[in-house]
Design an enzyme around this catalytic site. Structure first.
Site, PDB file in Angstrom:
ATOM      1  N   TRP A  72       0.902  -1.104   0.149  1.00 33.63           N
ATOM      2  CA  TRP A  72      -0.034  -0.034  -0.007  1.00 33.63           C
ATOM      3  C   TRP A  72       0.990   1.215  -0.247  1.00 33.63           C
ATOM      4  O   TRP A  72       0.834   2.224  -0.859  1.00 33.63           O
ATOM      5  CB  TRP A  72      -0.770   0.185   1.198  1.00 33.63           C
ATOM      6  CG  TRP A  72      -1.860   1.265   1.280  1.00 33.63           C
ATOM      7  CD1 TRP A  72      -2.942   1.304   0.281  1.00 33.63           C
ATOM      8  CD2 TRP A  72      -1.819   2.290   2.055  1.00 33.63           C
ATOM      9  NE1 TRP A  72      -3.539   2.685   0.812  1.00 33.63           N
ATOM     10  CE2 TRP A  72      -3.026   3.179   1.798  1.00 33.63           C
ATOM     11  CE3 TRP A  72      -0.776   2.717   3.114  1.00 33.63           C
ATOM     12  CZ2 TRP A  72      -3.057   4.206   2.508  1.00 33.63           C
ATOM     13  CZ3 TRP A  72      -1.144   3.817   3.873  1.00 33.63           C
ATOM     14  CH2 TRP A  72      -2.203   4.559   3.675  1.00 33.63           C
ATOM     15  N   GLY A 100      16.157  -6.417   3.368  1.00 32.27           N
ATOM     16  CA  GLY A 100      16.851  -7.152   4.560  1.00 32.27           C
ATOM     17  C   GLY A 100      16.282  -6.174   5.800  1.00 32.27           C
ATOM     18  O   GLY A 100      15.212  -5.751   5.949  1.00 32.27           O
ATOM     19  N   GLY A 101      17.082  -6.038   6.681  1.00 35.37           N
ATOM     20  CA  GLY A 101      16.982  -5.192   8.136  1.00 35.37           C
ATOM     21  C   GLY A 101      16.985  -6.086   9.295  1.00 35.37           C
ATOM     22  O   GLY A 101      16.705  -7.325   8.985  1.00 35.37           O
ATOM     23  N   TRP A 102      16.942  -5.602  10.260  1.00 33.60           N
ATOM     24  CA  TRP A 102      16.901  -6.561  11.534  1.00 33.60           C
ATOM     25  C   TRP A 102      15.837  -7.329  11.670  1.00 33.60           C
ATOM     26  O   TRP A 102      15.934  -8.652  11.786  1.00 33.60           O
ATOM     27  CB  TRP A 102      16.927  -5.675  12.808  1.00 33.60           C
ATOM     28  CG  TRP A 102      16.795  -6.301  14.026  1.00 33.60           C
ATOM     29  CD1 TRP A 102      15.954  -6.535  14.606  1.00 33.60           C
ATOM     30  CD2 TRP A 102      18.079  -6.740  14.529  1.00 33.60           C
ATOM     31  NE1 TRP A 102      16.162  -7.301  15.946  1.00 33.60           N
ATOM     32  CE2 TRP A 102      17.557  -7.660  15.743  1.00 33.60           C
ATOM     33  CE3 TRP A 102      19.568  -7.196  14.184  1.00 33.60           C
ATOM     34  CZ2 TRP A 102      18.368  -8.300  16.517  1.00 33.60           C
ATOM     35  CZ3 TRP A 102      20.236  -7.888  15.215  1.00 33.60           C
ATOM     36  CH2 TRP A 102      19.886  -8.358  16.151  1.00 33.60           C
ATOM     37  N   GLU A 143      21.304  -9.120   8.253  1.00 34.03           N
ATOM     38  CA  GLU A 143      21.586  -9.306   9.611  1.00 34.03           C
ATOM     39  C   GLU A 143      21.455 -10.411  10.310  1.00 34.03           C
ATOM     40  O   GLU A 143      20.347 -10.740  10.896  1.00 34.03           O
ATOM     41  CB  GLU A 143      20.985  -7.823  10.277  1.00 34.03           C
ATOM     42  CG  GLU A 143      21.338  -6.595   9.619  1.00 34.03           C
ATOM     43  CD  GLU A 143      20.599  -5.700  10.423  1.00 34.03           C
ATOM     44  OE1 GLU A 143      20.443  -5.495  11.548  1.00 34.03           O
ATOM     45  OE2 GLU A 143      20.469  -4.637   9.831  1.00 34.03           O
ATOM     46  N   THR A 207      28.208   1.707  12.386  1.00 29.71           N
ATOM     47  CA  THR A 207      28.958   1.981  13.487  1.00 29.71           C
ATOM     48  C   THR A 207      28.180   2.565  14.945  1.00 29.71           C
ATOM     49  O   THR A 207      28.260   3.879  15.006  1.00 29.71           O
ATOM     50  CB  THR A 207      30.109   2.817  13.250  1.00 29.71           C
ATOM     51  OG1 THR A 207      29.799   3.604  12.081  1.00 29.71           O
ATOM     52  CG2 THR A 207      31.238   1.957  13.118  1.00 29.71           C
ATOM     53  N   TYR A 208      27.275   1.867  15.218  1.00 35.96           N
ATOM     54  CA  TYR A 208      26.474   2.106  16.502  1.00 35.96           C
ATOM     55  C   TYR A 208      25.747   1.025  17.112  1.00 35.96           C
ATOM     56  O   TYR A 208      26.189  -0.084  16.864  1.00 35.96           O
ATOM     57  CB  TYR A 208      25.054   3.080  15.955  1.00 35.96           C
ATOM     58  CG  TYR A 208      24.581   3.030  14.590  1.00 35.96           C
ATOM     59  CD1 TYR A 208      23.708   1.555  14.462  1.00 35.96           C
ATOM     60  CD2 TYR A 208      25.096   3.655  13.481  1.00 35.96           C
ATOM     61  CE1 TYR A 208      23.347   1.503  13.108  1.00 35.96           C
ATOM     62  CE2 TYR A 208      24.487   3.324  12.067  1.00 35.96           C
ATOM     63  CZ  TYR A 208      23.734   2.456  11.912  1.00 35.96           C
ATOM     64  OH  TYR A 208      23.250   1.954  10.866  1.00 35.96           O
ATOM     65  N   TRP A 341      21.474   6.408   9.677  1.00 39.13           N
ATOM     66  CA  TRP A 341      20.405   5.607   9.920  1.00 39.13           C
ATOM     67  C   TRP A 341      19.709   6.214  10.950  1.00 39.13           C
ATOM     68  O   TRP A 341      20.102   6.412  12.342  1.00 39.13           O
ATOM     69  CB  TRP A 341      20.516   4.348  10.372  1.00 39.13           C
ATOM     70  CG  TRP A 341      19.085   3.528  10.705  1.00 39.13           C
ATOM     71  CD1 TRP A 341      18.855   3.446  11.856  1.00 39.13           C
ATOM     72  CD2 TRP A 341      18.490   3.031   9.763  1.00 39.13           C
ATOM     73  NE1 TRP A 341      17.473   2.968  11.619  1.00 39.13           N
ATOM     74  CE2 TRP A 341      17.325   2.484  10.395  1.00 39.13           C
ATOM     75  CE3 TRP A 341      18.588   2.747   8.502  1.00 39.13           C
ATOM     76  CZ2 TRP A 341      16.269   1.992   9.820  1.00 39.13           C
ATOM     77  CZ3 TRP A 341      17.518   2.051   7.727  1.00 39.13           C
ATOM     78  CH2 TRP A 341      16.323   1.520   8.607  1.00 39.13           C
TER      79      TRP A 341
END
Length: 368
Positions: A72, A100-102, A143, A207-208, A341
């Site tokens: 949507w 992707g992504g967590w 990930e 890097t976090y 991010w």
């Protein structure tokens, strides 16, 4: 005169190099569903602040084919076409599709990367996604290989997948990038660093998230020493500096203090901090939520990072000063650039001053 000419040439080359640095802007499109000043859509994006706009996220099905996670929003509301349309405002902008992504996890990606048929499904669906929508490339955010239900073979299979993607993309000029875990503990388990670096245009190093409430104590989301150690690890293990993109979090990790009077880094915590009015997630506050709070703020020079607290609430985050320090480090290592991010948690409305203060700080250091 010759010295003057030489100086001008050096300055010109420096400007050229600086102008070519990457500023990759990840955009979590679900921020469209946030309320009030947290709502973020395409109209809130300043296309001139980014060299790359990374449209997040797409997923995959069990056959390895890429699929929309919100048809949507992507198609009915036209977010994809509107995002690609931003190239009319910045003709040099590259718009990437992020897969992707967590929340997508690792298991499906492990199965896809290890199976020739599923890899071909993934690659063919990637080509269709890019061609049919006008994207300029793909960012793969798995990930992580060999973790979260993955297997050791993921490391080699990831290289194979990236090589096959690169070869498939080459005739069309599509870019290929990846987002990777930053620290040695993740990177050493998940990646054949030198081999994956050969297959991609650039590598977004996340890097976090170096401290979480699950640690049982407060800590810094992105302390300078951890960032430097991570980047040096990638460099020392075969990643070229000109392919590494340093990650900046436009958010903070929050904690609920066990004892409100113990409010320093390393103080005991009983869990995640309270949810913010925009992001609505415990343990996570956007910079646009943090900057409007009248919490007591301390800049910790040993970690080159600020933290803030009020009552039993404590948050570690990045501000303009800490981002400047990180960009100075990126420049000292001659890295490819920086990424954020993500766009929708910077102070994009300028509630606390100028709009997009963190992103503009990056641009002032790297591009302007």
């Amino acid at each position: 005169m010759n010295k003057l000419i030489a100086l001008l040439v050096v300055l010109g080359l420096s400007a050229l190099v600086s102008g070519e640095r990457i500023v990759n802007c990840y955009w979590g499109t679900w921020a469209n569903y946030r309320s009030g000043n947290g709502k973020f859509d395409v109209s809130n994006i300043d296309a001139n602040l980014c060299t790359h706009l990374s449209y997040s996220f797409f997923g995959i099905n069990d056959n390895g084919e890429i699929q929309s996670l919100d048809t949507w929003l992507d198609y009915d509301l036209g977010f994809i076409s509107q995002a690609v349309g931003l190239k009319s405002q910045n003709h040099n902008l590259k718009v990437l599709a992020v897969v992707g992504g967590w929340n997508e996890g690792s298991v499906k990606y492990s199965a896809m990367a290890g199976d020739w048929n599923r890899r071909q499904n993934f690659i063919n669906s990637a080509l269709n996604l890019l061609r049919n929508n006008g994207f300029d490339g793909l960012d793969l955010d798995w990930e992580y290989p060999n973790q979260r239900g993955g297997q050791w073979e993921d490391r080699a299979n990831f290289v194979t997948l990236l090589r096959e993607l690169r070869e498939a993309f080459a005739p069309y000029g599509y870019e290929l990038s990846i987002a990777v875990g930053a620290g040695e503990s993740i990177a050493s388990s998940s990646y054949e660093i030198a081999n994956i670096a050969q297959q991609v245009n650039f590598i977004n190093v996340m890097t976090y998230d170096f401290a979480m409430a699950s640690d049982g104590q407060t800590g810094f989301n992105a302390p300078q020493w951890a960032i430097e150690n991570s980047i040096n690890y990638w460099l020392n293990n075969g990643a070229p500096a000109d392919k590494l993109v340093l990650g900046i979090g436009t958010y903070g990790r929050s904690f609920q203090l066990t004892d409100a009077s113990q409010n320093w880094p390393g103080a005991p915590c009983r869990g995640v901090g309270g949810a913010g009015p925009f992001t609505g997630e415990g343990g996570y506050l956007g910079y646009n939520e943090i900057c409007v709070n009248n919490w007591q703020t301390v800049f910790d020079y040993n970690n080159a990072a600020p933290y803030a607290f009020s009552g039993d609430q404590w948050v570690s985050f990045d501000n303009v000063l800490s981002v400047q320090w990180k960009m100075d480090f990126a420049l000292s290592k001659n890295l490819a650039g920086a990424m954020v991010w993500s766009l929708e948690t910077d102070d994009f409305r300028g509630l606390c001053g100028e709009s997009f203060p963190l992103l503009k700080t990056i641009n002032r250091k790297l591009r302007w």
